[in-house]
Design a protein around this motif. Structure first.
Motif, PDB file in Angstrom:
ATOM      1  N   LYS A 226       0.841  -1.192   0.000  1.00  0.00           N
ATOM      2  CA  LYS A 226       0.000   0.000   0.000  1.00  0.00           C
ATOM      3  C   LYS A 226       0.879   1.245   0.000  1.00  0.00           C
ATOM      4  O   LYS A 226       1.662   1.478   0.905  1.00  0.00           O
ATOM      5  CB  LYS A 226      -0.919   0.019   1.217  1.00  0.00           C
ATOM      6  CG  LYS A 226      -1.853   1.230   1.248  1.00  0.00           C
ATOM      7  CD  LYS A 226      -2.814   1.154   2.421  1.00  0.00           C
ATOM      8  CE  LYS A 226      -3.748   2.359   2.430  1.00  0.00           C
ATOM      9  NZ  LYS A 226      -4.715   2.293   3.545  1.00  0.00           N
ATOM     10  N   MET A 227       0.705   2.078  -1.019  1.00  0.00           N
ATOM     11  CA  MET A 227       1.493   3.299  -1.152  1.00  0.00           C
ATOM     12  C   MET A 227       0.841   4.473  -0.416  1.00  0.00           C
ATOM     13  O   MET A 227       1.527   5.260   0.228  1.00  0.00           O
ATOM     14  CB  MET A 227       1.665   3.640  -2.631  1.00  0.00           C
ATOM     15  CG  MET A 227       2.363   2.557  -3.435  1.00  0.00           C
ATOM     16  SD  MET A 227       2.053   2.677  -5.214  1.00  0.00           S
ATOM     17  CE  MET A 227       2.980   4.143  -5.634  1.00  0.00           C
ATOM     18  N   ALA A 228      -0.487   4.585  -0.529  1.00  0.00           N
ATOM     19  CA  ALA A 228      -1.176   5.717   0.098  1.00  0.00           C
ATOM     20  C   ALA A 228      -2.678   5.511   0.026  1.00  0.00           C
ATOM     21  O   ALA A 228      -3.181   4.738  -0.804  1.00  0.00           O
ATOM     22  CB  ALA A 228      -0.805   7.027  -0.593  1.00  0.00           C
ATOM     23  N   ASN A 229      -3.395   6.193   0.897  1.00  0.00           N
ATOM     24  CA  ASN A 229      -4.851   6.278   0.799  1.00  0.00           C
ATOM     25  C   ASN A 229      -5.218   7.266  -0.292  1.00  0.00           C
ATOM     26  O   ASN A 229      -4.434   8.152  -0.639  1.00  0.00           O
ATOM     27  CB  ASN A 229      -5.456   6.734   2.132  1.00  0.00           C
ATOM     28  CG  ASN A 229      -5.308   5.691   3.220  1.00  0.00           C
ATOM     29  OD1 ASN A 229      -5.598   4.520   3.029  1.00  0.00           O
ATOM     30  ND2 ASN A 229      -4.841   6.123   4.382  1.00  0.00           N
ATOM     31  N   LEU A 230      -6.425   7.160  -0.811  1.00  0.00           N
ATOM     32  CA  LEU A 230      -6.854   8.095  -1.841  1.00  0.00           C
ATOM     33  C   LEU A 230      -6.955   9.516  -1.308  1.00  0.00           C
ATOM     34  O   LEU A 230      -6.831  10.483  -2.070  1.00  0.00           O
ATOM     35  CB  LEU A 230      -8.194   7.659  -2.441  1.00  0.00           C
ATOM     36  CG  LEU A 230      -8.189   6.371  -3.281  1.00  0.00           C
ATOM     37  CD1 LEU A 230      -9.476   6.249  -4.067  1.00  0.00           C
ATOM     38  CD2 LEU A 230      -6.996   6.318  -4.233  1.00  0.00           C
ATOM     39  N   GLN A 231      -7.164   9.667  -0.001  1.00  0.00           N
ATOM     40  CA  GLN A 231      -7.233  11.011   0.591  1.00  0.00           C
ATOM     41  C   GLN A 231      -5.932  11.776   0.433  1.00  0.00           C
ATOM     42  O   GLN A 231      -5.913  13.006   0.539  1.00  0.00           O
ATOM     43  CB  GLN A 231      -7.576  10.914   2.085  1.00  0.00           C
ATOM     44  CG  GLN A 231      -9.009  10.471   2.368  1.00  0.00           C
ATOM     45  CD  GLN A 231      -9.122   8.964   2.497  1.00  0.00           C
ATOM     46  OE1 GLN A 231      -8.339   8.225   1.906  1.00  0.00           O
ATOM     47  NE2 GLN A 231     -10.086   8.504   3.271  1.00  0.00           N
ATOM     48  N   GLU A 232      -4.826  11.071   0.189  1.00  0.00           N
ATOM     49  CA  GLU A 232      -3.519  11.707   0.047  1.00  0.00           C
ATOM     50  C   GLU A 232      -3.223  12.112  -1.393  1.00  0.00           C
ATOM     51  O   GLU A 232      -2.152  12.638  -1.691  1.00  0.00           O
ATOM     52  CB  GLU A 232      -2.436  10.768   0.573  1.00  0.00           C
ATOM     53  CG  GLU A 232      -2.607  10.400   2.038  1.00  0.00           C
ATOM     54  CD  GLU A 232      -1.684   9.290   2.479  1.00  0.00           C
ATOM     55  OE1 GLU A 232      -0.487   9.589   2.666  1.00  0.00           O
ATOM     56  OE2 GLU A 232      -2.131   8.137   2.621  1.00  0.00           O
ATOM     57  N   ILE A 233      -4.172  11.853  -2.281  1.00  0.00           N
ATOM     58  CA  ILE A 233      -4.006  12.154  -3.704  1.00  0.00           C
ATOM     59  C   ILE A 233      -4.852  13.373  -4.056  1.00  0.00           C
ATOM     60  O   ILE A 233      -5.965  13.529  -3.564  1.00  0.00           O
ATOM     61  CB  ILE A 233      -4.432  10.938  -4.551  1.00  0.00           C
ATOM     62  CG1 ILE A 233      -3.532   9.737  -4.245  1.00  0.00           C
ATOM     63  CG2 ILE A 233      -4.379  11.269  -6.047  1.00  0.00           C
ATOM     64  CD1 ILE A 233      -4.085   8.429  -4.740  1.00  0.00           C
ATOM     65  N   ASP A 234      -4.324  14.219  -4.908  1.00  0.00           N
ATOM     66  CA  ASP A 234      -5.064  15.400  -5.352  1.00  0.00           C
ATOM     67  C   ASP A 234      -5.775  15.170  -6.681  1.00  0.00           C
ATOM     68  O   ASP A 234      -6.919  15.588  -6.860  1.00  0.00           O
ATOM     69  CB  ASP A 234      -4.112  16.592  -5.477  1.00  0.00           C
ATOM     70  CG  ASP A 234      -3.489  16.966  -4.142  1.00  0.00           C
ATOM     71  OD1 ASP A 234      -4.207  17.502  -3.290  1.00  0.00           O
ATOM     72  OD2 ASP A 234      -2.288  16.690  -3.954  1.00  0.00           O
ATOM     73  N   VAL A 235      -5.086  14.528  -7.617  1.00  0.00           N
ATOM     74  CA  VAL A 235      -5.631  14.333  -8.963  1.00  0.00           C
ATOM     75  C   VAL A 235      -5.306  12.927  -9.443  1.00  0.00           C
ATOM     76  O   VAL A 235      -4.206  12.421  -9.203  1.00  0.00           O
ATOM     77  CB  VAL A 235      -5.040  15.364  -9.960  1.00  0.00           C
ATOM     78  CG1 VAL A 235      -5.636  15.157 -11.348  1.00  0.00           C
ATOM     79  CG2 VAL A 235      -5.276  16.786  -9.484  1.00  0.00           C
TER      80      VAL A 235
END
Length: 261
Positions: A226-235
């Motif tokens: 797991k690299m990141a949650n979607l909350q940590e993505i902007d686009v």
């Protein structure tokens, strides 16, 4: 084509084995059945571990859980990736510092960044570095290039590991362009390889804006790390729209989904 149910499913499996994927709309046309019937066939085949359903169709199950080599990844969905790269590159501005993660999709950004002024690019991708050096020597790219050094993976043509992470920690960027191996609304973005995933996450931590690029085959998939949650993505830039049942959640967490043209 007039086929009974089992023969239709056999046709689907043959396509999966030969092409690596099937697309629902194409199956509707070839098999001359409704999309609901195709989805039922795919569900039944998934239940018996014959394939993996993804957005818009199904893909061959990667039983080895191993990441394809860079050369193999580069030819998969090549046209879609070129369009995604062009759309993603439009998000970069003049005078910016950007991370470009390793990946066959992020690689497609390079040629569309040549008109940017005073751009600084940091990358761990050896093919991206080669392309940038070539453009620089031909005076087609006028910005700066930083190569993120560390342990080299010859199979994947990239650098990862502790040394690379320590180098990333010394820089701050305006944007990070990140490639992924899987994305799900509840499990976030994932990678086959934990070292590669850790480095990408470090880039995200040191960027003001995080941009994920992904072709359709990664949607609905989950991989090892797991690299990141979607909350940590902007686009998110993709070749297809977000799944309908993801739209409310994406709006709630303020993730913009851009479809390339």
């Amino acid at each position: 084509m007039s086929l009974i149910g089992e023969e239709r499913k056999e046709y689907i499996l043959n396509q999966i084995h030969s092409e690596g994927k099937v697309i629902t709309n194409e199956l509707v046309e070839v098999l001359q059945v409704s999309s609901e019937t195709v989805r039922r066939y795919l569900e039944e085949l998934e239940e018996t571990n014959k394939l993996k359903r993804v957005y818009g169709g199904a893909v061959k199950i990667n039983r080895s859980r191993e990441e394809p080599s860079h050369l193999n990844r580069e030819v998969l969905h090549a046209d879609e990736k070129r369009k995604i790269g062009k759309a993603a590159a439009a998000l970069a501005g003049d005078n910016e510092v950007i991370f470009i993660d390793d990946g066959s999709t992020t690689l497609q950004l390079i040629e569309h960044l040549l008109d940017k002024q005073n751009l600084t690019i940091l990358t761990n991708s050896i093919p991206a570095l080669d392309a940038l050096i070539d453009y620089k020597n031909r005076e087609l790219y006028c910005g700066e290039i930083f190569f993120i050094g560390g342990k080299v993976s010859s199979l994947q043509s990239r650098v990862a590991g502790t040394l690379a992470e320590k180098m990333v920690e010394q820089f701050y960027a305006d944007k990070a362009f990140i490639s992924i191996d899987g994305i799900m609304i509840d499990k976030g973005i994932t990678s086959f390889d934990e070292k590669r995933g850790q480095l990408a996450r470090k880039m995200m931590e040191h960027a003001r804006m995080n941009i994920v690029v992904t072709d359709h085959s990664k949607i609905g998939m989950v991989q090892f790390y797991k690299m990141a949650n979607l909350q940590e993505i902007d686009v998110i830039v993709s070749g297809v729209p977000a799944p309908e049942d993801w739209e409310d959640e994406l709006e709630q967490i303020r993730v913009e989904w851009i479809v390339s043209e």
